[in-house]
Scaffold this motif. Structure first.
Motif: not given
Length: 281
Positions: A142, A151-153, A166-167, A170-172
């Motif tokens: 996504s 979004e970035n997931s 849904s995620r 976890s990577d910023d």
């Protein structure tokens, strides 16, 4: 064997708007098929028997081509399809990302009949690549859309389309543009973060299939042009390939080394990549 790449065109990237062929050494072989139904193509996938090439055309249709580049199957125009990526599922159905509807649909392998929803419409803000594991688990990147929405997931669903996460990660530092499953089962994602920023950091990122933790990052050395990375594919040699703006990059998946820019073509604007037998193979 040859490398096939879809090149976006016009407002989508000023590329060639064609399905292009290259030798394994990167030599350009020209357009793989001149069929006029192939316009601004995106996703690509090869059938399990290596005889058919599935192509997502910007003319709102899905095509299947033989080794000579002839269209042998055609869904016909499907208004509003707006197909992005494409991948064959373990059961042989052809899965297609619908960018406008924000979902994934399935076509029978013969491309007959209407597409069937695999996931609900609007399941993510903007789909950016997906792949199915052997057990049917579906991983959907996504990302950010052309208008900045998204979004970035990575979302995960079981074989019945039931959400599992849904995620998943976890990577910023991730903004996904395509997704693939590696031979070891881990999840591989091409990334441009922040999306479309002049100083964006481009990379390919590997995530553990069980935990979602970042395992390692693939990137060429400084000075090697690696911009707008998109389609990912593992080659017959086991190496990891990524098509990008002007280039196709190759990495040794075993040790993570950058190997070479195996294709260099100005304005390539590559979207998807596959390896497909030559007619004489």
């Amino acid at each position: 064997m040859q490398i096939l790449v879809t090149s976006a065109s016009g407002a989508n990237g000023d590329g060639y708007g064609s399905l292009l062929s290259f030798s394994l050494d990167g030599t350009a072989r020209g357009t793989f098929s001149a069929d006029p139904r192939i316009t601004d193509p995106r996703g690509l996938s090869v059938s399990a028997n290596r005889r058919l090439l599935y192509v997502n055309s910007g003319s709102d249709r899905i095509l299947a081509l033989d080794a000579a580049g002839n269209v042998v199957r055609d869904t016909g125009e499907i208004p509003g399809l707006n197909a992005g990526g494409g991948n064959l599922a373990p059961d042989g159905t052809y899965l297609v990302g619908m960018r406008s509807a924000r979902t994934i649909v399935a076509f029978d392998a013969d491309l007959a009949g209407a597409p069937q929803n695999v996931l609900p419409a609007g399941v993510v803000p903007f789909p950016r690549g997906f792949a199915s594991a052997e057990d049917g688990t579906l991983y959907l990147a996504s990302g950010i859309g052309p208008g900045g929405e998204g979004e970035n997931s990575i979302a995960v669903f079981d074989a019945d389309g039931t959400p599992l996460a849904s995620r998943f990660i976890s990577d910023d530092a991730l903004s996904p543009l395509d997704l693939a499953i590696a031979p070891n089962g881990n999840i591989i994602v091409s990334s441009e973060f922040p999306f479309r920023a002049p100083d964006a950091v481009t990379s390919i990122r590997e995530y553990d299939r069980s935990s979602g933790n970042l395992v390692r990052v693939f990137a060429p050395p400084p000075g090697v042009g690696f911009h707008q990375p998109r389609g990912l594919r593992f080659g017959p040699d086991g190496h990891l390939y990524c098509v990008a703006r002007d280039n196709v990059m190759a990495f040794d998946f075993g040790d993570g080394r950058f190997l070479d820019s195996v294709v260099h073509m100005p304005r390539l604007n590559g979207q998807a990549i596959v390896f497909f037998p030559l007619l004489a193979d």
